[in-house]
Enzyme design. Structure first.
Site, PDB file in Angstrom:
ATOM      1  N   LYS A   8       0.846  -1.188   0.000  1.00  0.00           N
ATOM      2  CA  LYS A   8       0.000   0.000   0.000  1.00  0.00           C
ATOM      3  C   LYS A   8       0.890   1.250   0.000  1.00  0.00           C
ATOM      4  O   LYS A   8       0.676   2.175  -0.754  1.00  0.00           O
ATOM      5  CB  LYS A   8      -0.902  -0.060   1.234  1.00  0.00           C
ATOM      6  CG  LYS A   8      -2.014   0.920   1.237  1.00  0.00           C
ATOM      7  CD  LYS A   8      -2.991   0.621   2.358  1.00  0.00           C
ATOM      8  CE  LYS A   8      -3.863   1.826   2.622  1.00  0.00           C
ATOM      9  NZ  LYS A   8      -4.753   1.642   3.760  1.00  0.00           N
ATOM     10  N   GLU A  32      10.594  -4.867   4.506  1.00  0.00           N
ATOM     11  CA  GLU A  32      10.699  -6.278   4.116  1.00  0.00           C
ATOM     12  C   GLU A  32      10.339  -6.465   2.643  1.00  0.00           C
ATOM     13  O   GLU A  32      11.025  -7.157   1.901  1.00  0.00           O
ATOM     14  CB  GLU A  32       9.747  -7.138   4.972  1.00  0.00           C
ATOM     15  CG  GLU A  32      10.068  -7.175   6.448  1.00  0.00           C
ATOM     16  CD  GLU A  32       9.316  -6.105   7.229  1.00  0.00           C
ATOM     17  OE1 GLU A  32       9.065  -5.004   6.679  1.00  0.00           O
ATOM     18  OE2 GLU A  32       8.989  -6.353   8.400  1.00  0.00           O
ATOM     19  N   GLY A  75      -5.056  -2.407   4.870  1.00  0.00           N
ATOM     20  CA  GLY A  75      -4.288  -3.532   4.335  1.00  0.00           C
ATOM     21  C   GLY A  75      -4.930  -4.879   4.634  1.00  0.00           C
ATOM     22  O   GLY A  75      -5.089  -5.721   3.745  1.00  0.00           O
ATOM     23  N   ARG A  76      -5.329  -5.081   5.894  1.00  0.00           N
ATOM     24  CA  ARG A  76      -5.857  -6.397   6.272  1.00  0.00           C
ATOM     25  C   ARG A  76      -7.270  -6.662   5.727  1.00  0.00           C
ATOM     26  O   ARG A  76      -7.813  -7.735   5.923  1.00  0.00           O
ATOM     27  CB  ARG A  76      -5.787  -6.593   7.785  1.00  0.00           C
ATOM     28  CG  ARG A  76      -6.449  -5.516   8.612  1.00  0.00           C
ATOM     29  CD  ARG A  76      -6.108  -5.677  10.091  1.00  0.00           C
ATOM     30  NE  ARG A  76      -6.595  -4.563  10.901  1.00  0.00           N
ATOM     31  CZ  ARG A  76      -5.931  -3.429  11.091  1.00  0.00           C
ATOM     32  NH1 ARG A  76      -4.763  -3.231  10.518  1.00  0.00           N
ATOM     33  NH2 ARG A  76      -6.448  -2.472  11.862  1.00  0.00           N
ATOM     34  N   HIS A  78      -3.651 -33.512  18.184  1.00  0.00           N
ATOM     35  CA  HIS A  78      -2.442 -34.262  18.557  1.00  0.00           C
ATOM     36  C   HIS A  78      -1.361 -33.311  19.029  1.00  0.00           C
ATOM     37  O   HIS A  78      -0.181 -33.650  19.016  1.00  0.00           O
ATOM     38  CB  HIS A  78      -1.967 -35.092  17.357  1.00  0.00           C
ATOM     39  CG  HIS A  78      -3.007 -36.087  16.934  1.00  0.00           C
ATOM     40  ND1 HIS A  78      -3.085 -37.349  17.489  1.00  0.00           N
ATOM     41  CD2 HIS A  78      -4.040 -35.980  16.064  1.00  0.00           C
ATOM     42  CE1 HIS A  78      -4.122 -37.984  16.950  1.00  0.00           C
ATOM     43  NE2 HIS A  78      -4.716 -37.183  16.091  1.00  0.00           N
TER      44      HIS A  78
END
Ligand SMILES: O=P(O)(O)OC[C@H]1O[C@H](O)[C@H](O)[C@@H](O)[C@@H]1O
Length: 542
Positions: free
Chosen positions: A197, A203, A261-262, A378
């Protein structure tokens, strides 16, 4: 009534048994509902119909209906950034877009057309690489909200994805991840999409630089001049930065500040997904979400799935003081959902001041975690059954499995239902003793073993059912959680649409990087300074 009044009920509520609430024989039917093709059974929650009706009355008093209305109509409800929150309009019909977005509607509709065009052209082989080859792979570079939505949808809709065009997603800033992705890609048949955006995220930019370098180095010299301008696309609000990076203006799809963004999968951020599943399936995804939007904005709270889930979440978090929420999808295709919802929920509602900046007196977002069933059984479900921690759970399951292995689906579903039942029923000491007796243990052994076989039970859960995992149902599911989270934020009076909490780490990351590169920073703690020295020594020593 105030939220604090409900909290007074904790003692009475937490000591009663959920199973006993089923003595009213229409509870299962009364505490279930359908919306946009999804079915929700919330009868295994530790709440009565009467208590829920009090919560609904409270939500009405808090002005939740107005808050929802304000969001859908484009009021600037993201107050710290002075922005509207309109991701929902991206899945609405064009007539609605025009009413709400006015002048911007044309750009939004035009962007959708551009996405559809490129999807058709790449999938049909009309749009080709710099060296004239058909694309076989798409590499998506983005992080956070520019990653999770694409990732979760690609995973969920795998059976709908093209067999001739594979979409890969690169998020983490880790050389290992970059090399792993690039190892199997061919520069001459790989299309790259950068999603950012802001186009300033460290990153993403570092990953994009590495991929650019790889592409330039590996391309035949005759094509390297055009390879980036031909094969790279971006989705960003920052056109200037994207063009500086080497992208053609025509290859940049806009985003808007009113799409967080999300919540951005519904915008051009969905391009990689649309490339994988095609325009029609992408439209079905949006349609499913739109139907949930309609349900959320128009249904009475009593029948409103996001509102009911939001209120139950508040009941569990604030009244019963349960700090976590487990998301357990019993469907391999939904295995990325817990990670996606961690961001959507915790980045939105992980706040402790209200919209006016005043300290809240209640807690907000739960700690969201999860994993696909049956793997979780598990692993961490041991703690859910036998520790003192009660972890409310959302089970998610599809009536029809994606594979032809019907027996597998039967076993999967049976396990899912069994866990929701086991978490609620538990096992008391007498039952454990009786079972051991029937298994032939002597009294001395029973005395020793029985306490280890007691399960606390009384763990509340929702059961969400999809007919099958399809673009439509998956769109509805994502919108359901988006709205549940928004409704909780409205009721907690917080701003669910900013994320200032991620900034400090970014800032310090830059400071530390400059110390690693030789600078000084006396403000860092002795611990961090020593860690930096250790890192520098290891790297100099190499
Ligand atoms: O899309 P970008 O500008 O690259 O931002 C990527 C991500 O980084 C931020 O730090 C936020 O945590 C996310 O909400 C955002 O989606």
């Amino acid at each position: 009534m105030e939220l604090s009044d409900f909290c007074q009920m904790k003692g009475k509520v937490s000591t009663r048994s959920i199973s006993s609430l089923f003595s009213l024989n229409n509870r299962a039917a009364a505490m279930s509902l359908t919306a946009a093709g999804l079915f929700l059974d919330y009868s295994k929650q530790n709440i009565t119909e009467h208590e829920l009706s009090l919560l609904i009355a409270w939500a009405k008093e808090q002005g939740l209906a107005d808050d929802i209305q304000q969001m859908f109509s484009g009021e600037k409800i993201n107050s710290t950034e002075n922005r509207a929150v309109l991701h929902s309009v991206l899945r609405a019909p064009n007539a609605v877009k025009k009413t709400i977005l006015k002048d911007v509607a044309e750009e939004v509709i035009e962007t959708e057309r551009r996405v559809e065009k490129i999807v058709d052209e790449v999938r049909s082989g009309k749009l080709i690489s710099a060296s004239g080859k058909q694309y076989t792979d798409v590499l998506v570079i983005g992080i956070g909200g520019s990653f999770y939505g694409v990732k979760v949808a690609l995973t969920a809709l795998r059976p709908f994805c093209s067999n001739t065009l594979s979409v890969h997603v690169l998020a983490n800033v880790d050389g290992g991840a970059v090399q792993e992705k690039l190892a199997n890609l061919d520069v001459s048949t790989t299309l790259v999409i950068v999603i950012s955006k802001t186009f300033t995220t460290q990153e993403t930019l570092l990953n994009a630089k590495a991929v650019k370098q790889w592409m330039l180095t590996k391309s035949d010299t005759q094509y390297s001049r055009n390879v980036i301008s031909t094969q790279w696309f971006a989705i960003s609000t920052n056109i200037a930065k994207a063009t500086d990076f080497g992208l053609l203006v025509d290859h940049i799809f806009p985003m808007w500040d009113w799409v967080g963004g999300r919540f951005s999968l519904w915008s051009a951020v969905g391009l990689p997904l649309a490339l994988a599943i095609g325009n029609q399936a992408f439209a079905q995804l949006k349609q499913g979400a739109y139907e949930m939007d309609q349900h959320f904005s128009h249904s009475a709270f009593e029948d409103n799935m996001p509102v009911i889930m939001a209120l139950i979440g508040i009941w569990n978090r604030n009244v019963l003081a349960h700090s976590s929420l487990a998301i357990l999808p019993y469907d391999h295709s939904l295995r990325a959902l817990p990670g996606y919802l961690q961001q959507t929920d915790m980045e939105s509602n992980g706040k402790s001041v209200n919209k006016k900046g005043e300290k809240l007196t209640c807690t907000t977002a739960p700690i969201v975690f999860g994993q696909e069933g049956t793997n979780s059984q598990h692993a961490f479900m041991q703690l859910m059954h036998q520790s003192d921690e009660i972890i409310p759970t959302d089970f998610i399951v599809a009536l029809k499995g994606a594979s032809e292995l019907e027996e597998h689906h039967k076993v999967l579903v049976a396990n899912c239902f069994a866990q929701s039942e086991a978490l609620m029923q538990g096992k008391i000491l007498i039952q454990a003793q009786q079972e051991l007796l029937e298994q032939g243990f002597n009294s001395e052994e029973i005395k020793k073993l029985a306490p280890h076989k007691v399960m606390k039970g009384n763990t509340p859960s929702n059961m969400l059912m999809l007919d099958e995992v399809s673009p439509h149902s998956f769109g509805a599911l994502l919108a359901l959680y988006e709205h549940k989270i928004a409704a909780q934020g409205f009721l907690w009076k917080i701003n669910s649409f900013d994320q200032w909490g991620v900034e400090l780490g970014k800032q310090l990351g830059q400071q530390i990087l400059s110390v690693i590169d030789g600078g000084e920073d006396p403000s860092l703690s002795a611990s961090t300074s020593a860690l930096i020295s250790r890192f520098k020594y290891a790297n100099v020593a190499k």
